[in-house]
Every structure is written in structure tokens, then in C-alpha cells.
Design a protein around this motif. Sequence first.
Motif, short mmCIF file in Angstrom:
data_model
loop_
_atom_site.label_atom_id
_atom_site.label_comp_id
_atom_site.label_asym_id
_atom_site.label_seq_id
_atom_site.Cartn_x
_atom_site.Cartn_y
_atom_site.Cartn_z
N ASP B 211 0.73 -7.25 -5.26
CA ASP B 211 1.61 -6.07 -5.57
C ASP B 211 1.33 -5.02 -6.97
O ASP B 211 1.62 -3.61 -6.27
CB ASP B 211 3.82 -6.31 -5.85
CG ASP B 211 3.46 -7.72 -5.12
OD1 ASP B 211 3.97 -7.41 -3.87
OD2 ASP B 211 4.06 -9.03 -4.74
N LYS B 652 13.35 -3.27 -3.84
CA LYS B 652 11.29 -3.25 -3.59
C LYS B 652 11.48 -2.58 -2.53
O LYS B 652 12.41 -2.54 -1.60
CB LYS B 652 11.04 -4.84 -3.60
CG LYS B 652 10.08 -5.30 -4.93
CD LYS B 652 9.82 -6.72 -4.82
CE LYS B 652 11.12 -7.11 -4.06
NZ LYS B 652 10.43 -8.80 -4.18
N GLY B 685 9.02 -6.46 -8.18
CA GLY B 685 10.64 -6.35 -8.45
C GLY B 685 11.07 -6.48 -10.19
O GLY B 685 10.53 -5.98 -10.56
#
Lengths: 91, 700
Positions: B211, B652, B685
Motif C-alpha cells: 500500500d 480506500k 485506510g
Amino acid sequence: MKFLLTLALLAAFSDVTFVTSIHCKKCVNKIEENLSFEKGVKDLKVNLNDKTVYIKYDGKKTDVEKLAKAINKFGYTAVVKEEADTAGDKK
Amino acid sequence: MAALCASAQTEMPDTVGMYRDRTDSLAEATTVSATGGNFISKRSDLRTEVISAAGLCKMACCNLAESFENSASVTVGFSDAVTGARQIRLLGLSGIYTQMLDENRPVMRGLGAPFGLSYIPGQWLESIQIAKGAASVINGVESITGQINMEHRKPTDEKPLFVNAAVMSDTKMDLNVASSLQLNDRWSTAVLGHVSGNVVGMDHNRDGFMDDPLQLIYSLSNRWLYYSPGGTQVRFGLKGLRHTSRGGMLGEHGRPAYDRNSFAPGRPWGSDIATTYLNGYLKVGVPLNDDNSQNIALVADGTWQKMDAYFGAASWRPTQGSAFLNLLYQNEMSEAHHFTVGLTGIYDALSQHLQRAGSISPAPVRLGNAGAFGEYTFHLEEKFTAIAGLHADWYSGAGFRLSPRVTLKYAPVEQLVLRANGGRGLRHSQPIADHIGVLSTGKDFDWTFDGSPLEDAWTFGGNITWSFPLGATDGAYVSFDYFRSQFANQVVVDYERFDDTISFYTLNQLRDGRSYTDNFQLDFSCEPVERFTITLTGRYTHAVSAYATHGALGSGGVISSQLREKPMVSRAKAVLNLQYATHLRKWIFDFTASVNGSARVYDFMKELRDENGNLLYAGGRTPVYPLLYLQVTRRFKGVDLYVGGENLTNFKQKNVIIGTRGADGRIDTSLKNFDASCIWGPLMGIKVYAGVRITLWKTV
């Protein structure tokens, strides 16, 4: 009851106004950042226009001399403009 | 006495005597507000939003990019899903059209643009000023949408030690140390140190890609000030930085699935980037008379930066050396009439080695412009200001150009300020550095020009700010502004002209090549009760550009085009910030909520579906999404403790990596339709963090 207790505590506090040598917004910030955490300080107002520092304090924990020294410590002069015992005024 | 002298120096803006005419970038530079955070400056000639020291403490603000999270004027996003490169948008246009200034020296240019926002720790800064529109010509005319000026902690700050340490739930750690020392009445220095990084790669959306990349940044800066009783000021400083970033496919134990020495088609894909950055500057201001109404100033800046970047089997290894020189003479003839004239030059030597299937390595380029400028200011007391500026430069590869700019400010009464400004902006593009996301794709590159075309735009707009008493103060205000940026020439990076190809061309190559952005913004701020502030901002952006017709080939050097909404540009944004501080500011509560409007997606994204077969972008637009931030700060004498959370709605962007899935369900990065650059929303997130700020004040 709690309200009355708060009133009683406020009445027990004293206040003092110092005329100081502050001259810029950074001085204001420096005084606010440090005096707010001095023992016994309950309220603080710094006025750049008339270079005054108003402090409400708990007389059992500090006094005018200690507060003036706290201001002096950061390089500023501090002369008492007026000193009045809040409780005394109320009487 | 020494303390007072130091304080006197502190009061002076960093560039006093050099830019004293202009208030747009300096008016609030020395204003450190203990309350509030972001506000619109009343004094400045341009519409200027100030993020104060208090504003920089409202969020984790680990770096400059994150400092803009609660600003509607500036939108922050990622350039792609893998490198961690951040980009901003001002007036709906990419941050490359905003001139970034470090105490009025141009920074983050060229190679410095992709990661530059991550290289300035928020805790190094004292304040940030965001000026919209055609700003002063004194710092050059590379600003098209506006200027963002950063004021660092000053050598004259009476804080011998400042330490900030923070840790986030994604394992990111951030450490900043600053020390300002006044050696005597004349010399003072500031040392700023920074280390940050994260140690574990995470893949919450289970797409096989990290991420956030694993990063390590360490930087050190030393700034000096010499101030003579005669008024002469000398400022100089050095900064060094090293940055490594490893993003892409995640392997075991939170480590990358690849090794940079074994990249090859079919093997795990990653972005592995190492950057070295060195900068030095010198500023000298000399008064020519006792009242400093006449003075000369010299500003010189040199930067060297080198990047080794691997994107799977492709690599990009650029080196850039840059120099900036400004020589100014200022004369305040009277209260009403001021002028500044000067000579200036910018030089960039860029060499880059691009190794990528189907792409030819660009030839080394030497870019520059040199010329003269002048700016005249007329003041009619506090009511009216008119500023007219002109830059006359020779640009390498483009020849002579004139760039006029005008600023007007009218305050018929103290509570009402009307502003208008307009003018031309010019900048040499650096197509790959300006659009580094293109390297995080498998697409072919289609070049229709060589080198670095000169981008040319005009920006016009205005602002009205009305202040009034409300609640605890008389400082409440409502502010509205409108700006339009219109390009005469612009590099267009087109993902839609050909399938699986990114096409680079300029507006001048298009039939009816136009590009413009309209931007509307409304701000409201008040303090309904003492120590409780409310700030509400809304922005609407309409950004369109001519794009080559799908599949169109050039005919006689001209490509047919159509006018379309710019993709991946959010149409609207609203931000609400609430701050409450208890008596003596011992507890501070900050809450920020934003709603981000939709953006047009690329044509090839319209049919993308999620794992349940639902269209991701119904109507060809991204969804509207909210973001929430919360921070609680407890303050003690010299120590602040804070905890907070970011993206509390846990929103997200889904299916961030685009391409064809292989038998293992993972995106096949060896195909040309692999694309990790289509980013419009958050990649991470919920994040929570905790930190401490320790300040040691100078005493006598």
C-alpha cells in the motif's frame, strides 16, 4: 453545589497586570507558551498593543514576585501595573 | 540585552530588505499564532492562505504534503500507487504549475518535483503561505497557479532545542530535531535534522502490492544569519538529503518480493528508487541609506540531485544541476511609490538515462532563462494598492518572452478587501519528472517532440474578503475567489489517444489546442465562543483541455482534437475544521472532515469491475468520498503529547493496480496494460499515530 464551589474558588484567586518589554508577536507567543504552565496561573492574557501581561493566579501557590521573575527569566522586564485582590474587590 | 537583540532580529522577516514591497509572501511570515491554524491574510496583496505554526500541529504533518490535508485550496494526492511520490493541485492544476519557494528561493524544480513534498518535514517549518494567481515577478514567472512559500524555523528563534518524534500504525516513524542558537548579537544559526521511514510493507487490499513503499529519508540542514548593526544581512545555508523507496510487489515478512538487481519481465515487479539531494544558498541584503528605503540584495542558490530509479525491468537514472541567481535594487521613493528592478537567471543541466522497452533515452538538455525585471508599487494609504511587474527573459529553445503581471487591492473600509490579479507564467517542462507516474505502467511511450517545451499560460482572478464580528472575536470572515488559468502552450500527457500507450504532445500540435481551468472557492471562519474555531471551505473546479482524438495520427504536423474534462481532477472539495482548546490551551482537540468530489476517469477505466462484477466507475466518474481526521493534544510546560487518527472512515480506492490478471489472480506486470498510476483517492485506510514535541526555550 459544584457551581458555588467554583465561584468560591474564583473569588479566592488574585490577579495582576504587568507592563513588560515585549515588542513582537513572537514575544507574545513565548510568554503564552511558558507562563501558562507556571504553578498557580489560572488565566493569562497578553496584549501586545499596551505590552501588558494580565495574570489571574492562585495566591496559595504563587505570588506577584514569583510571576515577575517568571517573566524576567525569558528576557523581559515586568513592572506591576495594578494589583487587586479579586476577593477584596468583591467585598 | 542580548535576548532583546535576538528578539528584534526574530521579528524581521527572513527576506527583509529584499522583498519588502510585497506583502503577499511575507505579511504573515513572522506571525506565529498560538491559536487557529489556517487563515486568509487580510494584509496581503494577493489572496493568501496562511498555515501557521499552530496549523502545522493540527495533524501528524510528517511532511509538507501532509501539511495541506486540511486545506481546500490545495489538494494532495499520490502520483501513482507504488512510489510514494506525492503531488498537489492548486486551482485544479498539477503542482508543477505552482512555484514552490523556500523563503523566496525557488525549490522543488525539475527532478525535485516528484518527491520534493516529502523532503520538507512539517516540523521544520514555521509557517506556509499559499498565494493564488499571478504572484510577484521578483522570484521569476514560473508560478502559473500561484506560489507556496515555506518559512523555516529561524536561526533567531529562541529555542535551543526542539524535538518531535511520532510513530504511526503503518510502522512509519518520524524524528525531527531543531536547534536555534544565537551566538552573539550578530551571528545566529539553526540546525535542522530529520529521519523518517517505515519498516514493514503492508497490503491491506490484498492486490499483491504494498500500500505504501518502504522508505527511509534522512536529511540535515544548517542555516546561518549574520546581522550587522548597520542593517546588512547575510544568510546562507546547506542542506543534504538521502532518500530510498522500495514499493511494488510484497514478499514475505513485509519485505519486497524482488531484488533490484534481478528485475526482468515476468519476475516480481517493484519500484526501487534512491535519491541524493544537495543544496546551498546565499542571500545578502545591503541597505544603501539609513532608513533602508534603498537597498540592494543578492540571492544565489545551487542544487544538485541524482536519482537511481527502477520500475520493474525499466530504469530511469537522471542527474540535475540547477542554479538560480537574483540581483535586486529596491527604492521606496515615498510612502506611495516603491519600485524594484533586477537581473535574474535560472539554469538547469539535466542528463537522464531511460532504459525502457520501446523508449529512446532523452538527450541531455540544458535549460535556462536569463533577463531583467521591474516592479512598481503604488499605495494610496491603506485603501488601495496597485502593482505592475514585467519580466523580460531569453529562454533556451524558445527565445525572448515578455511576462507582464498586475495586482490590484482595494479596501474601501477596514472590513472589506477586494483583490484582482493577472499575468503570464512560463516554465520549461520536464516531461518525465513532471509526470513520474508514467513509469509505473507497462504502456508504450509515444513522443511527438524532443526536449523540454516551454509551457505558457495566463492566470486571471480575484477575491473578495469581508470580515465581521461574530461570537468571541471580530475576526470572522467570508471570502470568495475565482481564478482562471488558460494555457497558450502546455505539454499534454494523454493516456487515451492510443490503447496501452501514453502519448506526449503539446497544445500547439493540436488543431484548436486549448486548455483552461476555472476555479471557485468560498471560505468561512469564525470563533463562536472563546477558543473554539470553525473553518469551512468549499471549492469547485472545472478543468478542460484539448486532447488528440482517439486514434488520431498527425497530419502535416497537426493532430485533430476534442475538448474534454481533464481526467483524475476532482471537481469539488469541501473541508470543515473544528478546533477547541481548553483554558490556557492545555488540551487541544482538532477535527477535520472533507468531502472530495468526483473526477472523470480515463476511458480505459470505464469498464473496470470489482471482484463481484460491479462497475467501479459508473458514469465514467470516481465516487464522492469523505475523509475524517482527529487529533487530541495535551500540553505541558515544554512538552506536547498528541494522538490522532487519519482517514477514520477507512475509505480506500479499490482495484488500484490495473491490468490483466494471470492464473494466480495477480496483475500481470509484463503486459502493456499494466498501470499503477491511475490514482484519485486514498491508498491507505485508517491510520492512528502518537507523538511528542519537546521545546526548550532560551532563558536569561
